[in-house]
Design a protein around this motif. Structure first.
Motif, short mmCIF file in Angstrom:
data_model
loop_
_atom_site.label_atom_id
_atom_site.label_comp_id
_atom_site.label_asym_id
_atom_site.label_seq_id
_atom_site.Cartn_x
_atom_site.Cartn_y
_atom_site.Cartn_z
N ARG A 32 1.07 -1.06 0.23
CA ARG A 32 -0.30 -0.01 0.12
C ARG A 32 0.69 1.22 -0.09
N ALA A 33 0.13 2.31 -0.08
CA ALA A 33 0.92 3.76 0.06
C ALA A 33 1.91 3.92 1.15
N SER A 34 1.20 3.20 2.12
CA SER A 34 1.51 3.22 3.58
C SER A 34 1.09 1.98 4.16
N GLY A 35 2.78 1.26 4.39
CA GLY A 35 2.98 -0.14 5.18
C GLY A 35 2.37 -1.09 3.58
N ALA A 229 -1.68 2.36 -6.16
CA ALA A 229 -0.80 2.63 -4.79
C ALA A 229 0.46 3.06 -6.42
N LEU A 234 6.79 1.57 -5.01
CA LEU A 234 6.96 0.62 -3.47
C LEU A 234 7.77 -0.49 -5.00
N ARG A 237 11.19 0.32 -3.16
CA ARG A 237 10.77 0.36 -1.72
C ARG A 237 10.60 -0.97 -0.71
N HIS A 238 9.96 -1.68 -1.31
CA HIS A 238 9.92 -2.82 -0.76
C HIS A 238 11.36 -4.08 -1.84
#
Length: 490
Positions: A32-35, A229, A234, A237-238
């Motif tokens: 998700r956009a956050s988390g 998202a 992402l 980031r991930h």
């Protein structure tokens, strides 16, 4: 080459075998956009086997067909694998299908159960409907035993895209997942420490196979992005190591300027429709990462592909995966066929008698894909045989014309097909999207520099968008139908 599929066998048990060795490892991250929402292998297996227990308690006959009408959520793979674990045969379908479309499909399918989310069109069919709330409650039930059996028995059913005018129910055996191991090296270069990010929705078979089941079967981590998202952010980031998408996603990321530095990404994958060479080159220039393409179909997943150890030459798609047995009917250019012994080949199309029937020419399944083979064995894709255009007696591939015109700076997307302008007279036409209509004389001059006269479109039409099927693929049939409707109303 892979060993023969073991017996007895269950597809879901094979996919989730890593739960015994690495129960705490993350199998799935929903970004998700956050988390992110994380599912360990142990949690995923518990949900699948609990669902299997709940479905088995409904008293359905072994091998009964279960129609899935579920949206883009984790409920989809859990229901799919839960049904298989319990010895049932799930049938995933697109939520974009209308009530009349899914009713016609259900009539052919004769499902014993429909699992449906609220707001998704349901068939007019007497099969009982299991709601999403009841499905989710099953996750907490005690685990079912995997129903083991012959790897050649039906495991799941998917529908073709309907390019022939009517979607056909394709019956796959449990062994289909074992055959996909040929793709681990032949296309993905997949390893247990990979983090595979797929840009598609949960309820798409491309995502289900490449994005979920294959990473799980090898013990890797699957990443799926929540709709809306930021995909490229992402991905970085991930720590995605492999990225899979259709060509349109790569074009969109490039157009938005969001194809950026991705230090953990080893390579990317493309399937679903032909990847233009211009898109491949632009992606590499922007990211430094290669895209490896694959050719497949509902009836056999992918079987021709490129990979990091054997990249495809410019203009080619790739090579037959190790263990595949194919031939080209017609010589070095012709129609691709797959031998009946290929473990990934479907059991057949579901017949009116409820039994799968495999159409063969001698011992070969003829795919309808027109290809050419180079001296080194590289395969180039020329398009569907029924998409081939006839220009003054010459057969012309629409992909060749699209590839030549896709580099025009004013064009965003393009699809080429032949259209009937008067009875028994057909011409090559190009339909494109762009920020603004491009002068037709400029397009004709651009084509004249790159294509023989007989391959050049005689008509260009600017459209607000190009029609796509329920699976997201560009539809030449829909373009032809739209042209005819517009012409009739003119």
């Amino acid at each position: 080459m892979i060993a023969a599929c073991p017996a007895p066998f269950n597809l879901a048990a094979h996919v989730l075998a890593a739960a015994a060795q690495t129960p705490d490892k993350i199998a799935l991250e929903i970004l998700r956009a956050s988390g992110a929402e994380r599912w360990s292998y142990a949690r995923l297996q518990a949900a699948v086997r609990g669902t299997g227990t709940g479905l088995a308690a409904l008293g359905l006959a072994p091998g009964a067909r279960v129609l899935l009408r579920l949206g883009n959520s984790v409920d989809f793979p859990i229901a799919f694998l839960g049904a298989i674990a319990a010895g049932l045969v799930p049938v995933p379908t697109s939520t974009a299908l209308t009530a009349p479309e899914i009713t016609a499909m259900a009539r052919d399918l004769a499902p014993a159960l429909v699992i449906a989310a609220e707001g998704v069109a349901q068939p007019d069919h007497p099969a009982p409907v299991l709601t999403l709330d009841r499905l989710r409650a099953m996750r907490d039930l005690p685990p079912c035993d995997y129903v083991m059996g012959s790897p050649d028995r039906p495991g799941y059913i998917v529908f073709t895209s309907g390019s022939g005018g009517h979607p056909r129910a394709v019956v796959h055996a449990h062994r289909a997942i074992w055959a996909r191991r040929m793709m681990w090296d032949g296309w993905y270069h997949l390893r247990p420490n990979d983090r595979m990010l797929h840009a598609g929705a949960f309820n798409w078979t491309y995502t289900m196979g490449t994005g979920l089941m294959d990473p799980w079967a090898i013990g890797a981590t699957a990443l799926v992005v929540e709709p809306g998202a930021p995909l490229s952010l992402l991905m970085r980031r991930h720590d995605a190591t492999i990225f899979a998408a259709v060509p349109g996603v790569y074009r969109q990321l490039l157009a938005d300027g969001k194809a950026r530095d991705l230090p953990r990404l080893r390579h990317a994958l493309s399937a679903g429709e032909k990847l233009p060479d211009a898109t491949r080159a632009a992606w590499h220039a922007a990211t430094g990462v290669e895209i490896y393409e694959a050719l497949g179909m509902s009836e056999c997943s992918t079987y021709i592909s490129a990979n990091p150890a054997r990249p495809a030459p410019m203009g080619a798609l790739g090579y037959p995966q190790a263990g595949r047995r194919i031939k080209i009917i017609g010589g070095e250019e012709g129609i691709l066929a797959i031998h009946r012994s290929d473990p990934g080949l479907m059991l057949g199309y579901l017949g009116p008698d409820g039994v799968p029937h495999l159409p063969l020419q001698d011992d070969w399944f003829v795919t309808g894909d027109r290809v050419a083979r180079a001296q080194d064995g590289a395969i180039s894709y020329l398009g569907r045989d029924d998409d081939m255009m006839n220009a003054g007696g010459f057969r012309v591939s629409p992909l060749e014309v699209e590839g030549a015109l896709a580099n025009h700076p004013g064009i965003d997307e393009i699809v080429v097909t032949d259209v009937e302008i008067r009875p028994n007279v057909r011409i090559i036409a190009a339909f494109y999207t762009a920020a603004a209509q491009v002068e037709e004389t400029a397009l004709m001059a651009f084509a004249a520099e790159r294509l023989a006269r007989y391959k050049q479109p005689r008509l260009y039409r600017h459209l607000p968008s190009l029609p796509r099927g329920a699976n997201g693929k560009l539809s030449r049939r829909a373009v032809q139908a739209q042209f005819k409707a517009d012409d009739d109303n003119a």
